[in-house]
Design an enzyme around this catalytic site. Structure first.
Site, short mmCIF file in Angstrom:
data_model
loop_
_atom_site.label_atom_id
_atom_site.label_comp_id
_atom_site.label_asym_id
_atom_site.label_seq_id
_atom_site.Cartn_x
_atom_site.Cartn_y
_atom_site.Cartn_z
N HIS A 199 12.79 54.23 -34.41
CA HIS A 199 12.49 52.87 -34.85
C HIS A 199 13.59 51.90 -34.45
O HIS A 199 13.34 50.73 -34.24
CB HIS A 199 12.20 52.85 -36.35
CG HIS A 199 10.86 53.42 -36.66
ND1 HIS A 199 10.69 54.71 -37.09
CD2 HIS A 199 9.61 52.90 -36.51
CE1 HIS A 199 9.40 54.95 -37.22
NE2 HIS A 199 8.72 53.88 -36.88
N GLU A 441 -1.78 60.12 -36.34
CA GLU A 441 -0.44 60.36 -35.81
C GLU A 441 0.11 61.71 -36.25
O GLU A 441 1.27 62.03 -36.03
CB GLU A 441 0.52 59.22 -36.18
CG GLU A 441 0.49 58.79 -37.63
CD GLU A 441 1.35 57.56 -37.90
OE1 GLU A 441 2.14 57.14 -37.05
OE2 GLU A 441 1.24 57.02 -39.01
N ASP A 465 4.61 59.17 -33.42
CA ASP A 465 4.66 60.27 -34.38
C ASP A 465 3.81 61.45 -33.91
O ASP A 465 4.16 62.60 -34.16
CB ASP A 465 4.22 59.80 -35.76
CG ASP A 465 5.36 59.09 -36.48
OD1 ASP A 465 6.48 59.64 -36.47
OD2 ASP A 465 5.14 58.00 -37.01
N CYS A 512 -1.47 52.45 -30.64
CA CYS A 512 -0.45 51.44 -30.98
C CYS A 512 0.97 52.01 -30.88
O CYS A 512 1.93 51.33 -31.21
CB CYS A 512 -0.71 50.85 -32.36
SG CYS A 512 -0.56 52.06 -33.68
#
Ligand code: PEP
Ligand code: MG
Length: 580
Positions: A199, A441, A465, A512
């Protein structure tokens, strides 16, 4: 022989955000980031107030000393700059008001000062005049100096009149730290550690500046103020470049910027393949102000709004009104275009506070995202109500992260219905037709995608993920990042299965994760039947160009070939062929 103090050398890492920057290194001392929050006993209050006053006084003396020692030929703006800092320091907002916070909250001086700074910075953000708005940077710098004194390591960094070409050099930063950098104006961003889809890297990318992670010893080897080139395209950092290298990179920088200008012409063009198939290109955002970046590149919707960043770097939870205001802002700014709001995905590497201790052995496998929300239904209820209320002001969709079982989905639906009922009881308007989607995910969810597709309005594949959990690669750990492979046949099969499941049930499927913004995979994903991509705004125009240059019919046989292959080494060359 005397060694020159300016040794030229280069370092290699992993480029996570493209572009080239040339500027001076700014080593993050982490003064602002190191601030922790602790309570002080009442009997220590006077001492804490004195500690604060002494630190302010010490900084005032330091600044005066710097000003008095300026050489006579120093540019006039330098002394004006120091005077501005002295004025900011003397202002009651910084020199007096933190004392009231210390008294009222019985908290440490650093924390009180940082809270006051955050409030001031937020007020600056609202100023229309760009010049005045940018003065927030001065406030941050002054506060940083005081905090460094409070923490016992006063600043040695020289005063800089121009912050436009500073390159941030850090050992590591957390996503919560990175979100703070959105307020700063750095030209580039480099760190020693960090995985490609951590992240932190995603946020670095969202700063829209060249960024490199996994440099290992940058913080150690680079000195404050040294001239460095950051080539985010190739993951290279050059420290103290010679004249020729500098000239070469200035040229490359110009070419890169020219290329970006050319891409801008595609802003209004619809993303349609050569054989007439249209694709939606949506943007991922972290905070409402990111909408302007999405609009600047012609995104036709927000495919992923990561709401957890509203919950970070603060003492309290955002209440319903605050959340409602943020979600409504995004909905209104998008003027009827879809806004996919993902419910809270806290946990794993995204903690509310960077100092929060990780209490479990495998945080990524722990109480994260929907699991956390289901175990804290009051937090979830507040967020659901805020999202629903905002849905009255635009086209909002709700996206649930980290689903692994149908039971989690059904519990979520119960809570969503409860939130709707509470709003109806209060006669607060919301979109009764609001769509509910789930992130795929976790491999279990991908394998079971058809069942999820039957009960949801849309699916969104979180490849970051999905790859992490399929291949057992910690996405934040650069020591295993060489094993993090989106083109692993198992990963491709899970993605293809999910898209097929959604298409079979007639519901939209989007990707995404970072793969959506990777040109390498655009044609393959379209060949799988994907018609919606959501990515960081900086990728949208280059992905659009790729779509415009694609003929889906020609892609199909190579996609079939890839699906029949079982090792990455054989898949890679076919992927290269697919992209030519
Ligand atoms: C993903 O996992 O691909 C995703 C988009 O979610 P995040 O990166 O926020 O975990
Ligand atoms: Mg995810």
């Amino acid at each position: 022989m005397a060694q020159s103090s300016k040794v030229s050398f280069s370092m290699h890492g992993v480029g996570v955000s493209s572009g080239i920057a040339i500027g001076n290194a700014h080593l993050v001392s982490n003064a602002l980031l190191e601030v922790v929050h602790y309570h002080i006993p009442k009997k220590s209050l006077v001492a804490e107030l004195l500690r604060f006053e002494n630190a302010v006084e010490r900084v005032r003396q330091d600044l005066e000393e710097i000003r008095n020692q300026l050489p006579s030929n120093a540019p006039a703006e330098l002394s004006a700059f120091i005077n501005t800092h002295l004025m900011i320091l003397a202002d009651k907002h910084l020199s007096e008001e933190p004392k009231a916070i210390i008294e009222q909250d019985l908290c440490n001086a650093e924390w009180a000062l940082k809270q006051r700074m955050n409030e001031l910075v937020a007020q600056f953000e609202l100023i229309e005049d760009e010049y005045l708005r940018e003065r927030k940077q001065d406030v941050v710098q002054v506060v940083e100096r005081v905090i460094k004194v409070l923490l016992g390591h006063p600043s040695e960094v020289a005063i800089r009149p121009d912050e436009s070409a500073l390159i941030l050099v850090a050992h590591d930063i957390s996503p919560a730290d990175a979100i703070q950098f959105k307020h700063h104006q750095f030209a580039a961003f480099i760190t020693d550690v960090g995985g490609v889809t951590s992240h932190t890297a995603i946020l670095a990318r969202s700063l829209s500046i060249p960024s490199i992670v996994a440099l290992h010893r940058a913080r150690d080897l680079i000195r404050d103020g040294e001239l460095i080139i950051v080539d985010g395209n190739d993951g290279v950092v050059i420290v103290n470049p010679d004249k020729d290298t500098l000239a070469e990179y200035r040229l490359r920088q110009e070419q890169w910027e020219l290329e970006q200008q050319k891409l801008k012409r595609l802003k209004q063009t619809r993303a349609v393949t050569l054989d007439g198939v249209e694709v939606e290109l949506h943007a991922n955002i972290e905070v409402p102000s990111d909408v302007s970046k999405a609009k600047a590149v012609g995104a036709t919707g927000i495919g992923l709004y990561r709401t957890e960043f509203l919950f970070m770097n603060r003492r309290d939870m955002p209440n319903e009104e605050e959340q409602f205001a943020a979600y409504r802002t995004v909905a209104e700014l998008m003027k009827g275009q879809p806004v996919t709001i993902r419910t809270l995905d806290l946990g794993a590497d995204k903690q509310m506070n960077p100092d929060a201790a990780r209490s479990c052995t495998n945080p990524a496998l722990g109480l994260r995202a929907i699991r956390l929300c289901l175990s804290e239904p009051h937090i979830f209820h507040t967020q659901l109500r805020a999202i629903l209320r905002a849905s009255h002001y635009g086209k909002i969709k709700i996206l649930i992260p980290m689903l692994s079982t149908l039971s989690e989905l059904r519990q979520t639906i119960v809570l969503l219905e409860r939130a709707k009922a509470s709003l109806r009881a209060e006669q607060l308007p919301f979109d009764e037709e609001i769509k509910l989607g789930g992130m795929i995910e976790i491999p279990a969810a991908a394998i079971n995608a058809e069942a999820f597709a039957r009960e949801l309005d849309f699916l969104s594949i979180g490849t970051n993920d999905l790859i992490q959990y399929s291949l057992a690669i910690d996405r934040t750990d650069d020591s295993v990042s060489h094993l993090y492979s989106p083109s692993h046949p198992a990963v491709l099969k899970l993605i293809e299965m999910t898209i097929r499941a959604g298409n079979k049930q007639g519901i939209p499927v989007s990707v995404c994760g970072e793969m959506a913004g990777d040109l390498h995979f655009t044609r393959l994903l379209m060949g799988f039947g994907l018609r919606q991509f959501s990515m960081h705004p900086s990728h949208i125009l280059s992905i659009k160009r790729q779509v415009l240059q694609t003929e889906l019919q020609a892609v199909a046989p190579l996609v079939r070939k890839i699906m029949g292959l079982y090792d990455i080494e054989k898949i890679e060359p076919v992927l290269v062929k697919l992209n030519h």
